[in-house]
Write a protein that holds these residues in place. Sequence first.
Motif, PDB file in Angstrom:
ATOM      1  N   LEU A 120       0.831  -1.206   0.000  1.00  0.00           N
ATOM      2  CA  LEU A 120       0.000   0.000   0.000  1.00  0.00           C
ATOM      3  C   LEU A 120       0.864   1.254   0.000  1.00  0.00           C
ATOM      4  CD1 LEU A 120      -2.683   1.482   0.229  1.00  0.00           C
ATOM      5  CD2 LEU A 120      -2.641   1.058   2.696  1.00  0.00           C
ATOM      6  N   ILE A 121       1.895   1.262   0.842  1.00  0.00           N
ATOM      7  CA  ILE A 121       2.819   2.406   0.861  1.00  0.00           C
ATOM      8  C   ILE A 121       3.493   2.554  -0.503  1.00  0.00           C
ATOM      9  CG2 ILE A 121       4.930   3.332   1.891  1.00  0.00           C
ATOM     10  CD1 ILE A 121       4.151   1.825   4.470  1.00  0.00           C
ATOM     11  N   ALA A 122       3.923   1.406  -1.069  1.00  0.00           N
ATOM     12  CA  ALA A 122       4.586   1.422  -2.376  1.00  0.00           C
ATOM     13  C   ALA A 122       3.641   1.934  -3.456  1.00  0.00           C
ATOM     14  CB  ALA A 122       5.081   0.019  -2.720  1.00  0.00           C
TER      15      ALA A 122
ATOM     16  N   TYR B 233      15.047  18.275 -18.812  1.00  0.00           N
ATOM     17  CA  TYR B 233      14.881  16.952 -19.410  1.00  0.00           C
ATOM     18  C   TYR B 233      13.663  16.218 -18.859  1.00  0.00           C
ATOM     19  CZ  TYR B 233      19.503  17.479 -21.467  1.00  0.00           C
ATOM     20  OH  TYR B 233      20.581  17.925 -22.203  1.00  0.00           O
ATOM     21  N   GLY B 234      12.733  16.966 -18.248  1.00  0.00           N
ATOM     22  CA  GLY B 234      11.536  16.343 -17.710  1.00  0.00           C
ATOM     23  C   GLY B 234      11.737  15.844 -16.285  1.00  0.00           C
ATOM     24  N   HIS B 235      10.746  15.093 -15.788  1.00  0.00           N
ATOM     25  CA  HIS B 235      10.728  14.645 -14.391  1.00  0.00           C
ATOM     26  C   HIS B 235      10.747  13.122 -14.283  1.00  0.00           C
ATOM     27  CE1 HIS B 235       9.114  18.751 -14.393  1.00  0.00           C
ATOM     28  NE2 HIS B 235       9.487  18.844 -13.136  1.00  0.00           N
ATOM     29  N   GLY B 236      11.267  12.454 -15.305  1.00  0.00           N
ATOM     30  CA  GLY B 236      11.236  10.991 -15.344  1.00  0.00           C
ATOM     31  C   GLY B 236      11.953  10.308 -14.197  1.00  0.00           C
ATOM     32  N   LYS B 237      12.990  10.957 -13.637  1.00  0.00           N
ATOM     33  CA  LYS B 237      13.770  10.333 -12.560  1.00  0.00           C
ATOM     34  C   LYS B 237      12.934  10.084 -11.301  1.00  0.00           C
ATOM     35  CE  LYS B 237      17.948   9.945 -14.339  1.00  0.00           C
ATOM     36  NZ  LYS B 237      18.556   8.633 -14.576  1.00  0.00           N
ATOM     37  N   TYR B 238      11.810  10.802 -11.179  1.00  0.00           N
ATOM     38  CA  TYR B 238      10.947  10.547 -10.027  1.00  0.00           C
ATOM     39  C   TYR B 238      10.499   9.082 -10.003  1.00  0.00           C
ATOM     40  CZ  TYR B 238      10.448  15.397  -8.509  1.00  0.00           C
ATOM     41  OH  TYR B 238      10.701  16.649  -8.010  1.00  0.00           O
ATOM     42  N   GLU B 239      10.284   8.505 -11.168  1.00  0.00           N
ATOM     43  CA  GLU B 239       9.857   7.113 -11.220  1.00  0.00           C
ATOM     44  C   GLU B 239      10.997   6.169 -10.838  1.00  0.00           C
ATOM     45  OE1 GLU B 239       7.391   5.481 -14.134  1.00  0.00           O
ATOM     46  OE2 GLU B 239       6.338   7.343 -14.602  1.00  0.00           O
ATOM     47  N   ASP B 240      12.215   6.506 -11.225  1.00  0.00           N
ATOM     48  CA  ASP B 240      13.366   5.672 -10.840  1.00  0.00           C
ATOM     49  C   ASP B 240      13.574   5.711  -9.328  1.00  0.00           C
ATOM     50  OD1 ASP B 240      13.983   5.050 -13.528  1.00  0.00           O
ATOM     51  OD2 ASP B 240      14.970   6.972 -13.764  1.00  0.00           O
ATOM     52  N   ILE B 241      13.426   6.905  -8.744  1.00  0.00           N
ATOM     53  CA  ILE B 241      13.546   7.034  -7.284  1.00  0.00           C
ATOM     54  C   ILE B 241      12.437   6.231  -6.604  1.00  0.00           C
ATOM     55  CG2 ILE B 241      13.415   8.664  -5.351  1.00  0.00           C
ATOM     56  CD1 ILE B 241      14.607  10.778  -7.291  1.00  0.00           C
ATOM     57  N   SER B 242      11.237   6.289  -7.186  1.00  0.00           N
ATOM     58  CA  SER B 242      10.109   5.521  -6.648  1.00  0.00           C
ATOM     59  C   SER B 242      10.401   4.032  -6.671  1.00  0.00           C
ATOM     60  CB  SER B 242       8.842   5.814  -7.464  1.00  0.00           C
ATOM     61  OG  SER B 242       7.823   4.880  -7.171  1.00  0.00           O
ATOM     62  N   GLY B 243      10.956   3.545  -7.783  1.00  0.00           N
ATOM     63  CA  GLY B 243      11.284   2.123  -7.894  1.00  0.00           C
ATOM     64  C   GLY B 243      12.276   1.692  -6.838  1.00  0.00           C
ATOM     65  N   MET B 244      13.291   2.542  -6.569  1.00  0.00           N
ATOM     66  CA  MET B 244      14.279   2.227  -5.543  1.00  0.00           C
ATOM     67  C   MET B 244      13.648   2.222  -4.159  1.00  0.00           C
ATOM     68  SD  MET B 244      17.435   1.503  -4.804  1.00  0.00           S
ATOM     69  CE  MET B 244      18.512   1.993  -6.178  1.00  0.00           C
ATOM     70  N   ALA B 245      12.792   3.230  -3.879  1.00  0.00           N
ATOM     71  CA  ALA B 245      12.130   3.313  -2.572  1.00  0.00           C
ATOM     72  C   ALA B 245      11.228   2.105  -2.340  1.00  0.00           C
ATOM     73  CB  ALA B 245      11.313   4.601  -2.484  1.00  0.00           C
ATOM     74  N   GLU B 246      10.509   1.703  -3.385  1.00  0.00           N
ATOM     75  CA  GLU B 246       9.624   0.543  -3.258  1.00  0.00           C
ATOM     76  C   GLU B 246      10.427  -0.722  -2.967  1.00  0.00           C
ATOM     77  OE1 GLU B 246       6.506   0.081  -6.227  1.00  0.00           O
ATOM     78  OE2 GLU B 246       6.731   2.186  -6.751  1.00  0.00           O
TER      79      GLU B 246
ATOM     80  N   GLU C  41       5.810  -0.816 -13.016  1.00  0.00           N
ATOM     81  CA  GLU C  41       6.348  -2.173 -13.081  1.00  0.00           C
ATOM     82  C   GLU C  41       6.737  -2.667 -11.687  1.00  0.00           C
ATOM     83  OE1 GLU C  41      10.061  -4.724 -14.956  1.00  0.00           O
ATOM     84  OE2 GLU C  41       9.647  -2.726 -15.753  1.00  0.00           O
ATOM     85  N   SER C  42       7.383  -1.793 -10.897  1.00  0.00           N
ATOM     86  CA  SER C  42       7.759  -2.156  -9.531  1.00  0.00           C
ATOM     87  C   SER C  42       6.519  -2.465  -8.698  1.00  0.00           C
ATOM     88  CB  SER C  42       8.540  -1.012  -8.871  1.00  0.00           C
ATOM     89  OG  SER C  42       9.756  -0.775  -9.553  1.00  0.00           O
ATOM     90  N   ASP C  43       5.503  -1.633  -8.848  1.00  0.00           N
ATOM     91  CA  ASP C  43       4.257  -1.854  -8.116  1.00  0.00           C
ATOM     92  C   ASP C  43       3.612  -3.175  -8.540  1.00  0.00           C
ATOM     93  OD1 ASP C  43       2.397  -1.158  -6.214  1.00  0.00           O
ATOM     94  OD2 ASP C  43       1.206   0.089  -7.552  1.00  0.00           O
ATOM     95  N   GLY C  44       3.696  -3.464  -9.843  1.00  0.00           N
ATOM     96  CA  GLY C  44       3.162  -4.732 -10.345  1.00  0.00           C
ATOM     97  C   GLY C  44       3.859  -5.931  -9.731  1.00  0.00           C
ATOM     98  N   TRP C  45       5.198  -5.825  -9.592  1.00  0.00           N
ATOM     99  CA  TRP C  45       5.944  -6.938  -8.987  1.00  0.00           C
ATOM    100  C   TRP C  45       5.644  -7.068  -7.500  1.00  0.00           C
ATOM    101  CZ3 TRP C  45       7.307 -10.929 -11.340  1.00  0.00           C
ATOM    102  CH2 TRP C  45       7.792 -10.881 -12.656  1.00  0.00           C
ATOM    103  N   HIS C  46       5.370  -5.955  -6.839  1.00  0.00           N
ATOM    104  CA  HIS C  46       4.911  -6.018  -5.448  1.00  0.00           C
ATOM    105  C   HIS C  46       3.681  -6.922  -5.357  1.00  0.00           C
ATOM    106  CE1 HIS C  46       6.984  -3.089  -2.833  1.00  0.00           C
ATOM    107  NE2 HIS C  46       7.219  -2.405  -3.927  1.00  0.00           N
ATOM    108  N   LEU C  47       2.697  -6.623  -6.200  1.00  0.00           N
ATOM    109  CA  LEU C  47       1.427  -7.342  -6.110  1.00  0.00           C
ATOM    110  C   LEU C  47       1.537  -8.768  -6.634  1.00  0.00           C
ATOM    111  CD1 LEU C  47      -1.211  -4.620  -7.063  1.00  0.00           C
ATOM    112  CD2 LEU C  47      -0.163  -5.153  -4.877  1.00  0.00           C
TER     113      LEU C  47
END
Length: 299
Positions: A55-57, A78-91, A156-162
């Motif tokens: 749920l947190i992830a 160059y946009g804000h795409g790195k937010y998703e990479d940081i999210s993947g690491m945090a998850e 994708e990270s969230d998908g692997w969580h579930l």
Amino acid sequence: MNDSLNSGEINQRKKNVAALSVISNSVLVVFKLIAGISIGSIGIISEAIHSGIDLIASGIAFISVKKSGMPPDKCHAYGHGKYEDISGMAEALLIFAAAGIILWEALQKLVFGGELLSEEFLTVGIIVMLISACANWIVSSRLFKVADETGSIALESDGWHLRTDVYTSLGVFSGLILIKITGLEIIDPLIAVGISLIIIHTAYGLVKRSFWDLTDKSLPPEDAREIENIILQYCGESCSYARIRTRKSGPDRHVEFDLIVPPDMDVVSAHALTEKIEEHFYRHYGQIYVTIHIEPDKR
């Protein structure tokens, strides 16, 4: 990646499926906690902890896809795409934390024992685990589909969580049935140990993937070959290319290279050629940043 969708539609689909994951996990955490506490099962309580981390992830993924969908600005050219990479690491780090908690509780019960399981609610626990596995299979499949279409590491990270939760829920489901048949309650903490090891394996893969993107690792070889093939379609015999550099930032790909043109080619023609190449990349990949540096052929 689905090239037929514009960036607004892509971001909306990402937000919708991330919100679905948050809602699904919220419901499952409540049901698993009620069932686990009622039965006294460390296996089900471990699953509740797992879903709580999910749920947190999911919340992190939802926030990251909203941020990554923002257009470039002065501070983020160059946009804000790195937010998703940081999210993947945090998850991934959250998954490690969940595995540690589950493993500790399971070992405590194996060594020191614990309260007897409530047979009265055992069937309820079995039903909750089966429902959890089915719900997470449906939601994770949806997350994987949208992640594949949009190139989102957060989804994708969230998908692997579930998806991990699916396998662990089925493990607990099978274990509860065995306990009901055999009466051997030691199966419960043993299943929890198995769950923690599966979670650790999943987390390792996510950490590695997110770390590569955060350190600007080059795109995979198959992408590199595609990029070279696209450039070659426009080079002909008079032009060539050099110094291709690639990286990934969240869902966005970045490509830079030198386009070597005949020294007598005029600026207008060279510019028109780069526009054709860029347009091909945008059609093929969707979310991509292309930088082409024109160089005269000095041979």
